[in-house]
Design a protein around this motif. Structure first.
Motif, short mmCIF file in Angstrom:
data_model
loop_
_atom_site.label_atom_id
_atom_site.label_comp_id
_atom_site.label_asym_id
_atom_site.label_seq_id
_atom_site.Cartn_x
_atom_site.Cartn_y
_atom_site.Cartn_z
N GLY A 135 0.81 -1.21 0.00
CA GLY A 135 0.00 0.00 0.00
C GLY A 135 0.84 1.26 0.00
O GLY A 135 2.01 1.25 0.40
N ARG A 136 0.22 2.34 -0.46
CA ARG A 136 0.87 3.64 -0.44
C ARG A 136 -0.15 4.68 -0.02
O ARG A 136 -1.23 4.79 -0.61
N GLY A 137 0.17 5.41 1.05
CA GLY A 137 -0.75 6.42 1.57
C GLY A 137 0.01 7.52 2.28
O GLY A 137 1.25 7.60 2.22
N GLU A 138 -0.74 8.36 2.97
CA GLU A 138 -0.12 9.51 3.64
C GLU A 138 0.93 9.10 4.65
O GLU A 138 2.02 9.67 4.71
N LYS A 139 0.62 8.08 5.44
CA LYS A 139 1.54 7.69 6.50
C LYS A 139 2.78 6.99 5.98
O LYS A 139 3.77 6.84 6.70
N SER A 140 2.75 6.54 4.73
CA SER A 140 3.94 5.90 4.16
C SER A 140 4.82 6.92 3.45
O SER A 140 5.87 6.56 2.89
N HIS A 141 4.40 8.21 3.48
CA HIS A 141 5.16 9.30 2.88
C HIS A 141 5.48 9.04 1.41
O HIS A 141 6.59 9.30 0.93
N GLY A 142 4.49 8.50 0.71
CA GLY A 142 4.63 8.27 -0.72
C GLY A 142 5.36 6.99 -1.08
O GLY A 142 5.51 6.68 -2.27
N LYS A 143 5.82 6.21 -0.10
CA LYS A 143 6.53 4.97 -0.37
C LYS A 143 5.55 3.79 -0.39
O LYS A 143 4.56 3.79 0.34
N VAL A 144 5.85 2.80 -1.20
CA VAL A 144 5.05 1.58 -1.25
C VAL A 144 5.58 0.60 -0.21
O VAL A 144 6.75 0.21 -0.26
#
Length: 302
Positions: A135-144
């Motif tokens: 997943g990629r979302g706000e909390k991953s700071h753009g990382k998958v």
């Protein structure tokens, strides 16, 4: 029946109204829907990585209240607007004839905004057939990032495997019954406990929408889901809108689902609610809007 659907497809493919008519209709719709914008979220879990902010897409117009022009003695007859049922059945026929895609990962990209003026949010997931997901979302700071434990597919609420999706019933009533039975034997809980009869019907509807918009379901299963949605009693056509045909479906406690369906591709172009990978349902009220794009891919971003 095929001839009727071909005629309907020709009708649905006609050009959209002029920009002036669309702008005027949008203004009328916004006046009718004016009020505080709220986002309602129901479910039992939150998405693992959260939903990102500052996506570059904008919300899509989801309804139109176009007023028919006054007829003149020599004017051609006005085009007949297809009913909601005809739109959904046309989409079902298209879905049934669309070749099934292939790939390593089932990619779902969801972009939504609480209102037409708010900053859109974005969430993406990539899921293999064995259930392993990234997943990629706000909390991953753009990382998958790889998700643990593996994230199963959600049929509106109940967990299902890729193999189960491939074997779902291809008849509308049987499909609804399968989802209802899966819900009955699941451990799903809401904030109020086990879903009551009304909530169970809502989850079944959520499952049907997931099948036509978010899940890697076979063509005949997607077609059955469209036909099942067409059987709901409170389905209303909103006419041509940007992206396809607008539909309004009245559900429990005054809740109304808005959908924009393109019968030519059988894709849901816009909606005011969606089901997250976690099973939580996000409802967008007022002018809130979401787009969901789902497709197979062989590439996992780094």
């Amino acid at each position: 029946m095929d001839d009727d659907l071909q005629m309907l497809g020709t009708l649905l493919a006609k050009p959209y109204p002029s920009q002036d008519v669309v702008d005027r209709s949008r203004h009328q719709l916004q006046n009718a829907m004016r009020g505080p914008v709220r986002k309602r979220r129901t479910g039992w879990l939150a998405t693992g990585l959260g939903l990102t902010a500052a996506a570059a897409a904008a919300a899509v117009v989801v309804a139109s209240g176009t007023t028919a022009p006054t007829a003149t003695p020599n004017s051609p007859p006005a085009a007949v607007q297809p009913s909601a049922g005809q739109i959904l059945l046309a989409a079902a026929t298209t879905a049934e004839r669309t070749p099934e895609g292939s790939g390593t990962y089932w990619h779902v990209k969801t972009v939504f905004a609480d209102s037409k003026d708010s900053t859109p949010n974005q969430w993406e997931s990539w899921t293999r057939r064995d259930g392993q997901a990234w997943g990629r979302g706000e909390k991953s700071h753009g990382k998958v990032l790889k998700l643990f434990p593996p994230s199963p597919f959600r049929l509106g609420g109940p967990e299902v495997s890729f193999e189960q999706l491939q074997k779902l019933p291809t008849k509308p009533d049987a499909l609804k019954a399968w989802i209802a039975d899966a819900l009955k034997h699941s451990d799903i809980r809401t904030s109020a406990g086990r879903p009551d009869a009304t909530m169970q019907k809502q989850f079944v509807f959520n499952g049907l929408i997931s099948l036509v918009s978010q899940l890697p379901a076979p063509p005949k299963v997607r077609a059955a889901a469209f036909r099942a949605i067409a059987s709901y009693p409170n389905v209303k056509s909103l006419g041509k809108v940007k992206g396809g045909q607008g539909l309004l479906i009245s559900l429990r406690e005054g809740i109304q689902a808005r959908l924009v369906i393109d019968p030519a591709t059988s894709r849901v172009r816009d909606t005011n609610f969606f089901v997250e990978a976690s099973g939580a349902t996000v409802w967008l009220t007022g002018t809130g809007s979401a787009t969901v794009v789902a497709e197979w891919t062989n590439h996992l971003p780094t």
